[in-house]
Motif scaffolding. Structure first.
Motif, PDB file in Angstrom:
ATOM      1  N   VAL A  26      11.614 -66.282 -52.122  1.00 31.68           N
ATOM      2  CA  VAL A  26      12.076 -67.395 -51.303  1.00 31.68           C
ATOM      3  C   VAL A  26      11.504 -67.320 -49.887  1.00 31.68           C
ATOM      4  O   VAL A  26      11.469 -68.320 -49.168  1.00 31.68           O
ATOM      5  N   TRP A  27      11.049 -66.129 -49.471  1.00 28.82           N
ATOM      6  CA  TRP A  27      10.383 -66.020 -48.167  1.00 28.82           C
ATOM      7  C   TRP A  27       8.945 -66.511 -48.307  1.00 28.82           C
ATOM      8  O   TRP A  27       8.121 -65.877 -48.973  1.00 28.82           O
ATOM      9  N   LYS A  28       8.637 -67.664 -47.707  1.00 31.24           N
ATOM     10  CA  LYS A  28       7.299 -68.243 -47.756  1.00 31.24           C
ATOM     11  C   LYS A  28       6.675 -68.237 -46.367  1.00 31.24           C
ATOM     12  O   LYS A  28       7.375 -68.411 -45.356  1.00 31.24           O
ATOM     13  N   THR A  29       5.373 -68.083 -46.334  1.00 33.64           N
ATOM     14  CA  THR A  29       4.623 -68.064 -45.071  1.00 33.64           C
ATOM     15  C   THR A  29       3.602 -69.183 -45.066  1.00 33.64           C
ATOM     16  O   THR A  29       2.886 -69.393 -46.061  1.00 33.64           O
ATOM     17  N   SER A  30       3.521 -69.900 -43.956  1.00 29.58           N
ATOM     18  CA  SER A  30       2.540 -70.974 -43.815  1.00 29.58           C
ATOM     19  C   SER A  30       1.125 -70.393 -43.778  1.00 29.58           C
ATOM     20  O   SER A  30       0.877 -69.382 -43.107  1.00 29.58           O
ATOM     21  N   TYR A 122      21.716 -68.768 -55.091  1.00 29.45           N
ATOM     22  CA  TYR A 122      22.239 -68.018 -53.950  1.00 29.45           C
ATOM     23  C   TYR A 122      21.148 -67.509 -53.020  1.00 29.45           C
ATOM     24  O   TYR A 122      21.398 -67.228 -51.843  1.00 29.45           O
ATOM     25  N   ARG A 123      19.907 -67.407 -53.527  1.00 28.89           N
ATOM     26  CA  ARG A 123      18.846 -66.818 -52.693  1.00 28.89           C
ATOM     27  C   ARG A 123      18.478 -67.688 -51.503  1.00 28.89           C
ATOM     28  O   ARG A 123      18.049 -67.173 -50.476  1.00 28.89           O
ATOM     29  N   ILE A 124      18.652 -69.013 -51.609  1.00 30.21           N
ATOM     30  CA  ILE A 124      18.411 -69.845 -50.435  1.00 30.21           C
ATOM     31  C   ILE A 124      19.448 -69.535 -49.360  1.00 30.21           C
ATOM     32  O   ILE A 124      19.157 -69.595 -48.161  1.00 30.21           O
ATOM     33  N   GLY A 125      20.654 -69.131 -49.778  1.00 32.32           N
ATOM     34  CA  GLY A 125      21.668 -68.710 -48.816  1.00 32.32           C
ATOM     35  C   GLY A 125      21.282 -67.436 -48.108  1.00 32.32           C
ATOM     36  O   GLY A 125      21.554 -67.270 -46.897  1.00 32.32           O
ATOM     37  N   ILE A 126      20.661 -66.509 -48.830  1.00 27.54           N
ATOM     38  CA  ILE A 126      20.183 -65.275 -48.196  1.00 27.54           C
ATOM     39  C   ILE A 126      19.094 -65.605 -47.180  1.00 27.54           C
ATOM     40  O   ILE A 126      19.104 -65.115 -46.042  1.00 27.54           O
ATOM     41  N   ARG A 127      18.147 -66.435 -47.600  1.00 29.56           N
ATOM     42  CA  ARG A 127      17.027 -66.788 -46.714  1.00 29.56           C
ATOM     43  C   ARG A 127      17.513 -67.490 -45.454  1.00 29.56           C
ATOM     44  O   ARG A 127      17.010 -67.245 -44.358  1.00 29.56           O
ATOM     45  N   GLU A 130      23.073 -68.222 -44.577  1.00 34.03           N
ATOM     46  CA  GLU A 130      24.178 -69.161 -44.681  1.00 34.03           C
ATOM     47  C   GLU A 130      24.618 -69.184 -46.144  1.00 34.03           C
ATOM     48  O   GLU A 130      24.013 -69.873 -46.976  1.00 34.03           O
ATOM     49  N   PRO A 131      25.666 -68.416 -46.512  1.00 32.56           N
ATOM     50  CA  PRO A 131      26.052 -68.307 -47.923  1.00 32.56           C
ATOM     51  C   PRO A 131      26.369 -69.641 -48.589  1.00 32.56           C
ATOM     52  O   PRO A 131      26.257 -69.769 -49.804  1.00 32.56           O
ATOM     53  N   ARG A 132      26.763 -70.655 -47.804  1.00 30.39           N
ATOM     54  CA  ARG A 132      27.128 -71.949 -48.384  1.00 30.39           C
ATOM     55  C   ARG A 132      25.919 -72.826 -48.693  1.00 30.39           C
ATOM     56  O   ARG A 132      26.070 -73.932 -49.203  1.00 30.39           O
ATOM     57  N   MET A 133      24.718 -72.359 -48.405  1.00 30.26           N
ATOM     58  CA  MET A 133      23.556 -73.245 -48.389  1.00 30.26           C
ATOM     59  C   MET A 133      23.293 -73.912 -49.732  1.00 30.26           C
ATOM     60  O   MET A 133      22.931 -75.094 -49.787  1.00 30.26           O
ATOM     61  N   ALA A 134      23.461 -73.188 -50.841  1.00 37.59           N
ATOM     62  CA  ALA A 134      23.201 -73.790 -52.152  1.00 37.59           C
ATOM     63  C   ALA A 134      24.086 -75.004 -52.372  1.00 37.59           C
ATOM     64  O   ALA A 134      23.640 -76.043 -52.882  1.00 37.59           O
ATOM     65  N   ALA A 135      25.354 -74.904 -51.987  1.00 39.12           N
ATOM     66  CA  ALA A 135      26.274 -76.033 -52.143  1.00 39.12           C
ATOM     67  C   ALA A 135      25.969 -77.142 -51.141  1.00 39.12           C
ATOM     68  O   ALA A 135      26.062 -78.331 -51.467  1.00 39.12           O
ATOM     69  N   LEU A 136      25.603 -76.765 -49.927  1.00 37.27           N
ATOM     70  CA  LEU A 136      25.339 -77.776 -48.906  1.00 37.27           C
ATOM     71  C   LEU A 136      24.150 -78.654 -49.272  1.00 37.27           C
ATOM     72  O   LEU A 136      24.170 -79.871 -49.041  1.00 37.27           O
ATOM     73  N   LEU A 137      23.109 -78.072 -49.858  1.00 40.59           N
ATOM     74  CA  LEU A 137      21.939 -78.854 -50.232  1.00 40.59           C
ATOM     75  C   LEU A 137      22.307 -79.947 -51.225  1.00 40.59           C
ATOM     76  O   LEU A 137      21.798 -81.070 -51.165  1.00 40.59           O
ATOM     77  N   THR A 542      28.427 -70.553 -54.974  1.00 43.62           N
ATOM     78  CA  THR A 542      29.065 -71.509 -54.057  1.00 43.62           C
ATOM     79  C   THR A 542      29.717 -72.682 -54.781  1.00 43.62           C
ATOM     80  O   THR A 542      30.005 -73.696 -54.152  1.00 43.62           O
ATOM     81  N   GLY A 543      29.932 -72.597 -56.097  1.00 42.00           N
ATOM     82  CA  GLY A 543      30.635 -73.663 -56.802  1.00 42.00           C
ATOM     83  C   GLY A 543      29.788 -74.850 -57.172  1.00 42.00           C
ATOM     84  O   GLY A 543      30.320 -75.954 -57.306  1.00 42.00           O
ATOM     85  N   VAL A 544      28.483 -74.658 -57.387  1.00 51.48           N
ATOM     86  CA  VAL A 544      27.600 -75.756 -57.775  1.00 51.48           C
ATOM     87  C   VAL A 544      27.244 -75.692 -59.261  1.00 51.48           C
ATOM     88  O   VAL A 544      27.446 -76.649 -60.005  1.00 51.48           O
ATOM     89  N   CYS A 545      26.732 -74.562 -59.719  1.00 47.94           N
ATOM     90  CA  CYS A 545      26.061 -74.502 -61.018  1.00 47.94           C
ATOM     91  C   CYS A 545      27.003 -74.320 -62.205  1.00 47.94           C
ATOM     92  O   CYS A 545      26.623 -74.582 -63.343  1.00 47.94           O
ATOM     93  N   HIS A 546      28.209 -73.813 -61.990  1.00 48.81           N
ATOM     94  CA  HIS A 546      29.218 -73.589 -63.039  1.00 48.81           C
ATOM     95  C   HIS A 546      28.845 -72.473 -64.011  1.00 48.81           C
ATOM     96  O   HIS A 546      29.525 -72.290 -65.026  1.00 48.81           O
ATOM     97  N   ILE A 547      27.819 -71.711 -63.730  1.00 54.98           N
ATOM     98  CA  ILE A 547      27.468 -70.600 -64.622  1.00 54.98           C
ATOM     99  C   ILE A 547      28.571 -69.556 -64.648  1.00 54.98           C
ATOM    100  O   ILE A 547      28.786 -68.881 -65.650  1.00 54.98           O
ATOM    101  N   CYS A 548      29.313 -69.430 -63.559  1.00 54.75           N
ATOM    102  CA  CYS A 548      30.380 -68.428 -63.477  1.00 54.75           C
ATOM    103  C   CYS A 548      31.702 -68.926 -64.049  1.00 54.75           C
ATOM    104  O   CYS A 548      32.715 -68.226 -63.958  1.00 54.75           O
ATOM    105  N   GLN A 549      31.724 -70.123 -64.644  1.00 52.64           N
ATOM    106  CA  GLN A 549      32.981 -70.670 -65.156  1.00 52.64           C
ATOM    107  C   GLN A 549      33.611 -69.702 -66.150  1.00 52.64           C
ATOM    108  O   GLN A 549      32.977 -69.252 -67.091  1.00 52.64           O
TER     109      GLN A 549
END
Length: 587
Positions: A26-30, A122-127, A130-137, A542-549
């Motif tokens: 998830v870490w990208k460089t221009s 969740y990795r976008i949250g690490i990058r 902001e742990p909520r980032m996956a849900a916020l997107l 973050t409550g988006v994907c439901h894999i943890c249901q």
């Protein structure tokens, strides 16, 4: 005119996170200058988790500069750099609410097609720290999107982005994203989405699952697009008192209990293959012991039958064998579980070892009760005749099925066991047996037994050419973990957390046989389960994907944060829930 502002690449690397190491790109460089774009990625770039990212239909991820400005305002930050959101192409223009699935664009000398919205994890949250980032997107409707490479070529920052084709249904990225993740799933819109050839196979599968659901979806019904194996809501919440009316010795090590309602009312019919959870007060001053047992009776009977193998160190199985008597009242959950007989007219192969026969004999009962004309194979492995459960019962049921086949293997037959009468062959039940019997590979296979038996046979069936979605398994204990990007460590038995015990509500993991008091140091039930090495499945956290249901057998929870769409009744999303009182989870 839209324009490519930056080309960003990165290779997978280990990132420390919560005491573990996450493999992520998830870490990208221009990068400057021309870059070759190939069928699967941009030169210098690679995906870390091919299950969730990458592949031909997710070769290039796009994110927009306008969304950068939005998140700078929303998060109060000004330290973003191109590639911040894990994208390969940072672009000026191409907003999610304008770009349509199936649109085609030429950038530089390469040609691209839009295939799907970004699936957040969740990795976008690490990058983003902001742990909520996956849900916020998802909640803010700014996921970004993936491109498929139709013609390989070279691109560089500054290239104009020229639209050369329109998606056939003109459904935007935002519309398709909301159609799956947000609560409203209009049938007409799902049908439109499925008419878009460019839509990726994964999203098509999710929409087909949604389409197959009842049109009158309500709050008790799962989002089949996120959880295609969802089960119906349980008939009652928590535990209900049931009386033991029969106690039957099925083999030298297996005891059945027949349970009826205390008040004489008819029990809700279980689906063939489901299980119940028992709450047993084994020791007066200790917390109750929770155990899950498959139902082995015919669905629709006015009683439930469970069949329990006595284990060498099994506290619950010894209690049932030695101390439970006819007339005793036990606390029993409603039937639950998604390991159930699927409708259809193709062959059915019921594969079991030892006491693993319990859920599949319920399926056999259901087939016999309807006089099914389907081709049915009963394949069972036992150690010897003394440990062969339901032997005569199975023979009687097979007589009612006109197209049935049976094969029983004994791994260590006794001298009094008669080959050709009590069993068919000495040895273990394995793929070679199925090959020799010419079992049809286009059937549905239902496996239950020890984990090694199921794991080896499932892998062998897949290698033999059986479709992955036709292989169904039911583990005795906790299911396998799914921890994307994190290498699985040697499995440990579930245990109390290393930190001092909390004083909050009691959380019972029914399949793992563990009860733990909630502590303030945990943010979610998922974190508590991880601290106890209870196997879990998750992705977004973050409550988006439901894999943890996960099945919520008893108790109530509070969500923090609220999920994008609530889970089905009788379950919870452990990644974003905390106990409101004592709870029992199907983990």
């Amino acid at each position: 005119m839209a324009r490519l502002l930056s080309v960003n690449v990165g290779l997978p690397r280990g990132i420390p996170w919560n005491g573990r190491t996450v493999d992520t790109a998830v870490w990208k460089t221009s990068v400057q200058g021309l870059r070759q774009v190939r069928r699967l990625n941009v030169d210098g770039d690679r995906q870390g988790d091919m299950a969730g990212h990458g592949g031909e239909q997710r070769a290039v991820l796009v994110y927009q500069s306008e969304s950068y400005r939005y998140w700078q305002r929303e998060l109060g930050r000004n330290n973003f750099s191109y590639g911040q959101f894990g994208e390969n192409f940072t672009v000026d223009g191409l907003p999610d609410h304008d770009v349509c699935i199936g649109d085609r664009y030429r950038i530089g000398s390469a040609l691209f097609e839009v295939t799907q919205p970004r699936v957040t994890c969740y990795r976008i949250g690490i990058r983003m720290n902001e742990p909520r980032m996956a849900a916020l997107l998802v909640a803010r409707g700014r996921p970004g999107f993936y491109l498929r490479v139709l013609e390989e070529g070279q691109v560089e920052a500054g290239d104009e982005i020229v639209q050369v084709g329109n998606g056939p249904e003109q459904m935007t990225v935002s519309e398709v994203n909301a159609l799956l993740y947000l609560p409203s799933h209009p049938r007409s819109q799902i049908e439109r989405a499925l008419r878009i050839p460019a839509l990726s196979e994964g999203w098509q599968g999710s929409f087909r699952a949604l389409l197959s659901q009842n049109n009158d979806r309500d709050a008790t019904t799962a989002n089949a697009g996120l959880d295609p194996m969802s089960e119906p809501p349980p008939a009652w919440t928590g535990f209900r008192p049931l009386r033991v009316v029969h106690k039957i010795r099925e083999s030298i090590s297996v005891m059945s209990l027949v349970l009826e309602s205390v008040d004489g009312s008819r029990l809700t019919a279980a689906l063939p293959g489901q299980f119940v959870v028992l709450r047993l007060q084994v020791t007066p001053d200790a917390p109750a012991v929770m155990r899950s047992y498959s139902l082995s009776s015919e669905p629709g009977e006015p009683y439930y039958r469970i069949s329990v193998k006595r284990e060498a160190q099994g506290v619950a199985s010894a209690y049932i064998d030695d101390r439970v008597e006819m007339g005793d009242v036990l606390d029993v959950s409603a039937p639950r579980g998604s390991f159930t007989l699927r409708p259809g007219d193709g062959p059915i192969v019921l594969l079991s070892a030892g006491v693993g026969a319990t859920p599949v004999i319920a399926m056999l009962h259901a087939l016999a009760a309807t006089g099914s004309t389907r081709e049915v194979w009963w394949l069972h492995g036992a150690r010897c005749g003394n440990e062969h459960v339901f032997a005569q019962e199975v023979r009687d049921l097979l007589k009612d099925l006109p197209h049935s086949h049976s094969h029983v293997s004994y791994s260590a037959p006794d001298r009094e066991d008669r080959q050709g009468v009590d069993f068919d062959a000495a040895g273990h039940l394995n793929i070679e047996v199925l090959r020799k019997l010419d079992v049809p590979r286009h059937g549905n296979f239902y496996l239950c037994g020890p984990s090694a038996f199921m794991g080896d046979l499932s892998a062998a069936l897949a290698a033999w050419g059986v479709a992955a979605d036709a292989i169904h398994t039911e583990p005795f204990g906790p299911g396998p973990s799914s921890t994307p990007g994190i290498a699985t460590s040697p499995s440990r038995r579930p245990h109390q957390p290393a930190e001092s015990a909390g004083t909050g509500p009691l959380v019972s993991f029914a399949r793992s046989g563990l009860s733990v008091h909630w502590g303030a140091g945990f943010q979610s039930l998922l974190e508590l389960a991880e601290a106890c090495d209870v196997p879990t499945r998750w992705s977004c956290r973050t409550g988006v994907c439901h894999i943890c249901q996960t099945g919520l057998v008893a108790g109530t929870v509070a969500f923090r944060p609220d999920p994008i769409e609530p889970p089905t009744s009788g379950t919870t999303l452990i990644c974003c829930s905390q106990p409101s009182g004592d709870v029992v989870l199907d983990l």
